[in-house]
Write a protein that holds these residues in place. Sequence first.
Motif, PDB file in Angstrom:
ATOM      1  N   LYS A   1       0.926  -1.132   0.023  1.00 33.95           N
ATOM      2  CA  LYS A   1       0.002  -0.043   0.115  1.00 33.95           C
ATOM      3  C   LYS A   1       1.084   1.205   0.009  1.00 33.95           C
ATOM      4  N   PRO A   2       0.569   2.125  -0.696  1.00 31.44           N
ATOM      5  CA  PRO A   2       1.244   3.594  -0.953  1.00 31.44           C
ATOM      6  C   PRO A   2       1.056   4.040   0.501  1.00 31.44           C
ATOM      7  N   PRO A   3       2.164   4.764   1.070  1.00 30.25           N
ATOM      8  CA  PRO A   3       1.942   5.666   2.190  1.00 30.25           C
ATOM      9  C   PRO A   3       1.059   6.508   1.993  1.00 30.25           C
ATOM     10  N   GLU A   4       0.262   6.841   3.232  1.00 27.19           N
ATOM     11  CA  GLU A   4      -0.944   7.914   3.058  1.00 27.19           C
ATOM     12  C   GLU A   4      -0.322   9.368   3.319  1.00 27.19           C
ATOM     13  N   VAL A   5      -0.754  10.288   2.508  1.00 30.10           N
ATOM     14  CA  VAL A   5      -0.257  11.453   2.444  1.00 30.10           C
ATOM     15  C   VAL A   5      -1.225  12.343   3.100  1.00 30.10           C
ATOM     16  N   LYS A   6      -1.067  13.193   4.041  1.00 31.55           N
ATOM     17  CA  LYS A   6      -1.893  14.047   4.827  1.00 31.55           C
ATOM     18  C   LYS A   6      -2.189  15.145   3.832  1.00 31.55           C
ATOM     19  N   PRO A   7      -3.300  15.811   3.594  1.00 31.13           N
ATOM     20  CA  PRO A   7      -3.139  17.104   3.073  1.00 31.13           C
ATOM     21  C   PRO A   7      -2.857  18.196   3.895  1.00 31.13           C
ATOM     22  N   PRO A   8      -2.014  19.050   3.286  1.00 36.15           N
ATOM     23  CA  PRO A   8      -1.639  20.322   4.346  1.00 36.15           C
ATOM     24  C   PRO A   8      -2.760  21.363   5.015  1.00 36.15           C
ATOM     25  N   GLU A   9      -2.562  21.484   6.223  1.00 39.47           N
ATOM     26  CA  GLU A   9      -3.436  22.315   7.074  1.00 39.47           C
ATOM     27  C   GLU A   9      -4.139  23.239   6.156  1.00 39.47           C
ATOM     28  N   LYS A  10      -5.269  24.064   6.063  1.00 45.40           N
ATOM     29  CA  LYS A  10      -5.707  24.981   5.472  1.00 45.40           C
ATOM     30  C   LYS A  10      -5.457  26.415   6.258  1.00 45.40           C
ATOM     31  N   THR A  11      -5.260  27.447   5.873  1.00 43.40           N
ATOM     32  CA  THR A  11      -5.099  28.713   6.353  1.00 43.40           C
ATOM     33  C   THR A  11      -6.336  29.179   6.840  1.00 43.40           C
ATOM     34  N   ALA A  12      -6.394  30.453   7.612  1.00 46.26           N
ATOM     35  CA  ALA A  12      -7.414  30.854   8.256  1.00 46.26           C
ATOM     36  C   ALA A  12      -8.358  31.528   6.976  1.00 46.26           C
ATOM     37  N   ALA A  13      -7.690  31.948   6.113  1.00 43.35           N
ATOM     38  CA  ALA A  13      -8.256  32.639   4.771  1.00 43.35           C
ATOM     39  C   ALA A  13      -9.135  31.684   3.890  1.00 43.35           C
ATOM     40  N   GLU A  14      -8.488  30.327   3.858  1.00 46.77           N
ATOM     41  CA  GLU A  14      -9.073  29.307   3.134  1.00 46.77           C
ATOM     42  C   GLU A  14     -10.031  28.838   3.781  1.00 46.77           C
ATOM     43  N   LYS A  15     -10.316  28.713   5.205  1.00 48.63           N
ATOM     44  CA  LYS A  15     -11.286  28.228   5.878  1.00 48.63           C
ATOM     45  C   LYS A  15     -12.315  29.265   5.870  1.00 48.63           C
ATOM     46  N   ALA A  16     -12.212  30.696   5.899  1.00 46.88           N
ATOM     47  CA  ALA A  16     -13.194  31.360   5.867  1.00 46.88           C
ATOM     48  C   ALA A  16     -13.863  31.585   4.391  1.00 46.88           C
ATOM     49  N   ALA A  17     -13.033  31.242   3.302  1.00 47.38           N
ATOM     50  CA  ALA A  17     -13.684  31.347   1.862  1.00 47.38           C
ATOM     51  C   ALA A  17     -14.568  29.877   2.035  1.00 47.38           C
ATOM     52  N   GLU A  18     -14.343  28.680   2.453  1.00 48.20           N
ATOM     53  CA  GLU A  18     -15.179  27.723   2.531  1.00 48.20           C
ATOM     54  C   GLU A  18     -16.368  27.914   3.333  1.00 48.20           C
ATOM     55  N   ARG A  19     -16.210  28.836   4.383  1.00 47.46           N
ATOM     56  CA  ARG A  19     -17.333  29.106   5.166  1.00 47.46           C
ATOM     57  C   ARG A  19     -18.370  29.795   4.384  1.00 47.46           C
ATOM     58  N   ALA A  20     -17.730  30.802   3.436  1.00 45.10           N
ATOM     59  CA  ALA A  20     -18.668  31.683   2.905  1.00 45.10           C
ATOM     60  C   ALA A  20     -19.376  30.790   1.616  1.00 45.10           C
ATOM     61  N   GLU A  21     -18.448  29.827   0.969  1.00 46.26           N
ATOM     62  CA  GLU A  21     -19.285  29.146  -0.044  1.00 46.26           C
ATOM     63  C   GLU A  21     -20.250  28.247   0.542  1.00 46.26           C
TER      64      GLU A  21
END
Length: 211
Positions: free
Chosen positions: A98-118
């Motif tokens: 099995k390939p090693p699991e690659v965790k996505p990088p943590e999102k910044t505060a701006a990206e989280k705010a944009a997701e909440r707006a969406e």
Amino acid sequence: MKAQQNAPKQKNSQRGSTLTGIIIGLVVGLAIAVGVAMVITKSSTPFTNKNGKSDKADVPLTQLQDPNKPLYGNKDAAKEANKELTASKPAETVAPPKPPEVKPPEKTAAEKAAERAERAEAAAAAKADNTDEKYIYFLQVGAFKEQVAAENSRAKLALIGFEARIVEKTSDAGTMYHVRLGPYAQLETMNRTRARLSENSVDVAVVRTVK
């Protein structure tokens, strides 16, 4: 007289010589027999080699002691059967690692705010869709007591590219003539038309009715 006296002495001497000869003969015979026996024991026999071992090939002890050897059958046939059995077995497949699991990088505060707006916009759109299923919309330019005034307002809208209609309503206060655009089944479509009217300095009121 003298001859008679010497006769017994001669007989005794003859007897002594015979006995001595017999003893000597026995001793010599015994010595010869011993020498022959020693020669025979030191010499090799036809059934033994020089090292004292038998010329016959050594037979393994297990072969001599195995009474079931005739039941084993042909070894070549057993080998062929084993090969066929091995070939008939399906090859074992080895699962790839099995390939090693690659965790996505943590999102910044701006990206989280944009997701909440969406998400908020999507929820509002879904709510608007549900609202559109219940209501229809009109844009009312004005309400006039005189039909002529309502016709003039309608004509002005036609000059700037909007098609309106006059709705006559009677109440205790009398008859009123309403100049309206629509109906619009979707709130978004109604808002686009309202924005265009505002660009042409036309103020309108939103009228919502149940379907």
